[in-house]
Design an enzyme around this catalytic site. Structure first.
Site, mmCIF file in Angstrom:
data_model
loop_
_atom_site.group_PDB
_atom_site.id
_atom_site.type_symbol
_atom_site.label_atom_id
_atom_site.label_comp_id
_atom_site.label_asym_id
_atom_site.label_seq_id
_atom_site.Cartn_x
_atom_site.Cartn_y
_atom_site.Cartn_z
ATOM 1 N N SER A 196 0.580 -1.296 0.327
ATOM 2 C CA SER A 196 -0.121 0.003 -0.501
ATOM 3 C C SER A 196 0.831 1.575 -0.041
ATOM 4 O O SER A 196 2.140 0.891 -0.243
ATOM 5 C CB SER A 196 -0.825 -0.047 1.447
ATOM 6 O OG SER A 196 -1.921 1.036 1.245
ATOM 7 N N ASN A 197 0.356 2.715 0.517
ATOM 8 C CA ASN A 197 0.799 3.598 0.740
ATOM 9 C C ASN A 197 0.571 4.384 1.473
ATOM 10 O O ASN A 197 -0.325 3.795 2.735
ATOM 11 C CB ASN A 197 1.340 4.788 -1.065
ATOM 12 C CG ASN A 197 -0.732 4.573 -0.925
ATOM 13 O OD1 ASN A 197 -1.106 5.491 -0.731
ATOM 14 N ND2 ASN A 197 -1.224 3.669 -2.431
ATOM 15 N N TYR A 198 1.104 5.838 1.506
ATOM 16 C CA TYR A 198 0.819 6.162 2.880
ATOM 17 C C TYR A 198 -0.073 7.006 2.673
ATOM 18 O O TYR A 198 -0.219 8.107 3.250
ATOM 19 C CB TYR A 198 1.646 7.144 3.031
ATOM 20 C CG TYR A 198 3.396 6.568 3.696
ATOM 21 C CD1 TYR A 198 3.340 6.061 5.096
ATOM 22 C CD2 TYR A 198 4.648 6.368 2.983
ATOM 23 C CE1 TYR A 198 4.462 5.080 5.125
ATOM 24 C CE2 TYR A 198 5.825 5.962 2.639
ATOM 25 C CZ TYR A 198 5.268 5.158 4.293
ATOM 26 O OH TYR A 198 6.715 4.717 4.489
ATOM 27 N N SER A 199 -1.198 7.455 1.828
ATOM 28 C CA SER A 199 -2.441 7.617 1.567
ATOM 29 C C SER A 199 -3.222 8.015 2.652
ATOM 30 O O SER A 199 -2.877 7.117 2.821
ATOM 31 C CB SER A 199 -2.792 7.836 0.120
ATOM 32 O OG SER A 199 -4.341 8.425 0.224
ATOM 33 N N ALA A 203 -4.365 7.045 -4.121
ATOM 34 C CA ALA A 203 -3.750 6.799 -3.929
ATOM 35 C C ALA A 203 -3.448 5.650 -4.609
ATOM 36 O O ALA A 203 -3.473 4.498 -3.292
ATOM 37 C CB ALA A 203 -2.544 7.030 -3.235
#
Ligand code: C5P
Length: 408
Positions: A214-217, A283
């Site tokens: 995943s990512n930091y969004s 994102a």
């Protein structure tokens, strides 16, 4: 500069367990540059100490109408304070406070100031479920609305009694949103004719039953845009990846919770035909593991490196851009680390978007997780438009206003 810079706000706190959230609200208001005068009802002092509020607001806190030591000073205060304020926010407002405001009872300083004030008043109720359901509350709230006050709804969730239901005071950032809305330049254009599909937050691409990429969004920008559109009376479909943000609720809002990019794509296609405005803030993970393992991947000592094959996810914005109907308006976001303008313009063309909102990791206090953002907006028809750093809520208003300007 924040729209709240220099605004004079009275924060009235009454005696509810939700008073601890007023401390956070005060902190948010101070961060936005507002000048805040805190007024506590006598009961509020049982929940949070005056010192906390006076330290954060950098001002003495007032409570009683009469002060044994300085009666004259306090007696004059309520009229002066009522006239001083640009806005009064009463959060939390208990049943007792709401009932008294509704009937004009004036037995503490907060009630006296309320009666003297001519500025807008926002009331954020907080109470347990049984009190929330009592018909007297409904009647009192109706009264306050007739007086022109803005009475906010409550959230549903766990209450101090242990019961679950409506009665939780809105979260501080939700109240802040309403406060910002009051001070936004008056924009009378209703967007009730618009149906806006917004993607928000990250996606999670599973590796096995317990792990994902995943990512930091955090979803904050997308949720702020959804709220701004709802305030302008548009219908909103919010397709959201996993986030800790409280789920907004509104008659004009449909929330679709998804986890993966495929699910986000599926939901977007499902609602595509009814929407005319697309704001793709999500994102979305560009790649996903080729296969999701059925069982947890185990660590092997003799295998120090691991290869996970990734394959591309669908590009949802690109699909929307290439399938848009006549009159649709498609907005993409571009988070860039370098050659920002070039990359943003490439996306405008390759994705057939009508607008690209670019934010750069070079901008301080912007992008993932921040409460503020700064963007440069690119279109096919207008010169680039820079929106300097401001709260994501405020930026959302500027953006939806600009979308309407560009498309007409
Ligand atoms: O190509 P890039 O990921 O940088 O483009 C960002 C924009 O495209 C954002 O608006 C994002 O929501 C959207 N996007 C998408 N589907 C993807 C990747 C990005 O909708 N798979």
């Amino acid at each position: 500069m924040s729209i709240l810079q220099g605004k004079k706000i009275i924060l009235g706190v009454s005696g509810s367990i939700a008073a601890y959230k007023s401390v956070e609200l005060l902190r948010l208001l101070m961060k936005e540059g507002a000048e805040v005068q805190v007024l506590l009802t006598p009961a509020a002092k049982y929940f949070v100490g005056e010192l906390t509020f006076s330290t954060l607001s950098k001002k003495p806190v007032f409570s009683a109408i009469f002060d044994e030591k300085n009666t004259q000073h306090y007696w004059a205060n309520h009229v002066a304070l009522g006239k001083w304020a640009d806005l009064i926010v009463i959060a939390p407002a208990t049943n007792n406070t709401i009932a008294k405001l509704s009937s004009g009872i004036c037995d503490n300083l907060l009630h006296a100031v309320y009666l003297s004030a001519t500025c807008p008043v926002i009331i954020a109720p907080a109470m347990d479920i049984d009190m929330h359901e009592h018909p007297s509350l409904r009647q009192n709230i109706q009264n306050l609305k007739k007086f022109g006050n803005i009475v906010l709804p409550t959230n549903s969730g766990e209450l101090a009694s242990g019961w679950v239901g409506y009665g939780r005071m809105l979260e501080p950032h939700q109240i802040l949103e309403h406060i910002i809305h009051i001070f936004m330049p008056k924009w009378h254009q209703s967007l009730s004719h618009r149906t806006v599909l917004i993607t928000a937050g990250p996606t999670q691409e599973p590796i096995d039953p317990v792990r994902y990429i995943s990512n930091y969004s955090t979803g904050k920008m997308g949720y702020a845009i959804a709220n701004a559109y709802l305030k302008q009376e548009a219908k909103v479909i919010l397709i959201s990846g996993p986030t800790v943000l409280p789920e907004p609720s509104h008659n004009n809002l449909t929330v679709v919770k998804i986890k993966t990019a495929e699910e986000m794509f599926e939901a977007t296609r499902q609602y595509f035909s009814i929407a005319d405005t697309f704001v793709m803030t999500a994102a979305v993970a560009d790649y996903k593991p080729k296969q999701k393992l059925a069982l947890k991947l185990k660590k092997h000592q003799d295998n120090p490196s691991l290869h996970v094959e990734l394959i591309q996810n669908p590009d949802i914005l690109k699909w929307v851009g290439h399938h848009k109907k006549k009159g649709d308006f498609v907005v993409g976001f571009a988070l860039e680390t370098h050659n920002e303008e070039q990359h943003a313009l490439e996306k405008l063309t390759s994705k057939k978007a009508d607008m690209i909102v670019m934010n750069s990791t070079q901008f301080p206090n912007a992008t993932f997780g921040a409460d503020t953002n700064e963007v440069i907006v690119y279109t096919h028809t207008h010169p680039k438009y820079h929106i300097p750093n401001k709260s994501k809520q405020e930026l959302a208003y500027h953006l939806i206003h600009y979308i309407e300007t560009v498309r007409t």
